[in-house]
Write a protein that holds these residues in place. Structure first.
Motif, PDB file in Angstrom:
ATOM      1  N   VAL A  54       0.849  -1.204   0.000  1.00 37.01           N
ATOM      2  CA  VAL A  54       0.000   0.000   0.000  1.00 37.01           C
ATOM      3  C   VAL A  54       0.875   1.241   0.000  1.00 37.01           C
ATOM      4  O   VAL A  54       0.630   2.188  -0.758  1.00 37.01           O
ATOM      5  CB  VAL A  54      -0.968   0.002   1.209  1.00 37.01           C
ATOM      6  N   ILE A 110      -9.285  -2.107  -6.717  1.00 38.23           N
ATOM      7  CA  ILE A 110      -9.175  -2.459  -5.301  1.00 38.23           C
ATOM      8  C   ILE A 110     -10.310  -3.407  -4.900  1.00 38.23           C
ATOM      9  O   ILE A 110     -10.089  -4.378  -4.173  1.00 38.23           O
ATOM     10  CB  ILE A 110      -9.147  -1.192  -4.432  1.00 38.23           C
ATOM     11  N   LEU A 157      -1.871  -1.655  -5.254  1.00 31.69           N
ATOM     12  CA  LEU A 157      -2.956  -1.541  -4.275  1.00 31.69           C
ATOM     13  C   LEU A 157      -3.923  -2.715  -4.379  1.00 31.69           C
ATOM     14  O   LEU A 157      -4.402  -3.226  -3.359  1.00 31.69           O
ATOM     15  CB  LEU A 157      -3.698  -0.220  -4.460  1.00 31.69           C
ATOM     16  N   ALA A 175      -2.181  -5.659  -2.854  1.00 36.02           N
ATOM     17  CA  ALA A 175      -2.167  -5.495  -1.395  1.00 36.02           C
ATOM     18  C   ALA A 175      -3.526  -5.849  -0.802  1.00 36.02           C
ATOM     19  O   ALA A 175      -3.595  -6.521   0.238  1.00 36.02           O
ATOM     20  CB  ALA A 175      -1.788  -4.059  -1.025  1.00 36.02           C
ATOM     21  N   ALA A 176      -4.597  -5.428  -1.466  1.00 32.31           N
ATOM     22  CA  ALA A 176      -5.943  -5.755  -0.980  1.00 32.31           C
ATOM     23  C   ALA A 176      -6.157  -7.261  -0.984  1.00 32.31           C
ATOM     24  O   ALA A 176      -6.697  -7.829  -0.019  1.00 32.31           O
ATOM     25  CB  ALA A 176      -6.996  -5.053  -1.844  1.00 32.31           C
TER      26      ALA A 176
END
Length: 171
Positions: free
Chosen positions: A41, A67, A131, A134-135
C-alpha cells in the motif's frame, strides 16, 4: 522503472505466488500477516500517476474497481485454500483448483480493467496494481489467520499455540 519492466515484475510476482500456492506451505506468522500488504500500500500510494489528472473521475472509478477486485479475489482465495494443522501444532495451507480458478478470473478482470482504461485514454500507473495486490493479500491473510484460530487442536495444542486440556476419561 519503465512500465514494461513493472509489468514484467508484476507477472513474475504473480507467477511466484501462484506456484507457491500449489505446494503445501506453513501459514505465515499470524501476528504479522498485515506487514507485506502494508508495504505494498505504501509503495502503491507513493507511486506517481495513481490517478490520471486528465480523467480524474474515470481513473478513480477504475482504481476503486481494481481495489474491489483485489478484495473479492483475496476473500475467494482465502476461502478456497485448504487449511490444516499438523500434530506439532503448526498450521499449513495449500491452494486448491478453485484457488487457481480465482486467480485466473482475477487476472482476466484486471486485464479487462486495464484494457478499458487504455481504450478510454486513461493512464493508470502501477500503483493501482500494487494496491489491488495489497488488498488481495490483506484479505487472504486475514481470512486464513481467522480460519486458523478455529482449527481443532492437535494433541492438546491449538493452532494459535495455546495449550488446551485434553479430554479425560472419567471412571
Amino acid at each position: 522503472m519503465s512500465s514494461f519492466v513493472n509489468v514484467l515484475v508484476a507477472v513474475a510476482v504473480v507467477a511466484l505466488i501462484v506456484s507457491r500456492q500449489v505446494r503445501p506451505q506453513p501459514l505465515a506468522d499470524a501476528k504479522r500477516w498485515w506487514v507485506v500488504p502494508a508495504v505494498l500500500v505504501y509503495l502503491g500510494i507513493r507511486e506517481k500517476g495513481l490517478v490520471d489528472p486528465d480523467h480524474h473521475l474515470a481513473s478513480v472509478v477504475l482504481l476503486g474497481t481494481e481495489i474491489a477486485t483485489g478484495l473479492l479475489m483475496g476473500a475467494a482465495w482465502g476461502w478456497t485454500s485448504r487449511l490444516w494443522s499438523e500434530p506439532d501444532g503448526s498450521v499449513w495451507t495449500r491452494g486448491t483448483r478453485a484457488t487457481a480458478a480465482v486467480w485466473g478470473l482475477g487476472i482476466a478482470v484486471r486485464i479487462g480493467l486495464t484494457g478499458i482504461g487504455a481504450l478510454a485514454g486513461i493512464r493508470m500507473g502501477t500503483g493501482a496494481l500494487l494496491l489491488g495486490l495489497a488488498a488481495s493479500l490483506l484479505v487472504r491473510s486475514g481470512i486464513l489467520a481467522w480460519r486458523a484460530r478455529s482449527l481443532p487442536a492437535s494433541y492438546g495444542v491449538a493452532a494459535d499455540g495455546r495449550v488446551r486440556p485434553l479430554w479425560k476419561d472419567r471412571v
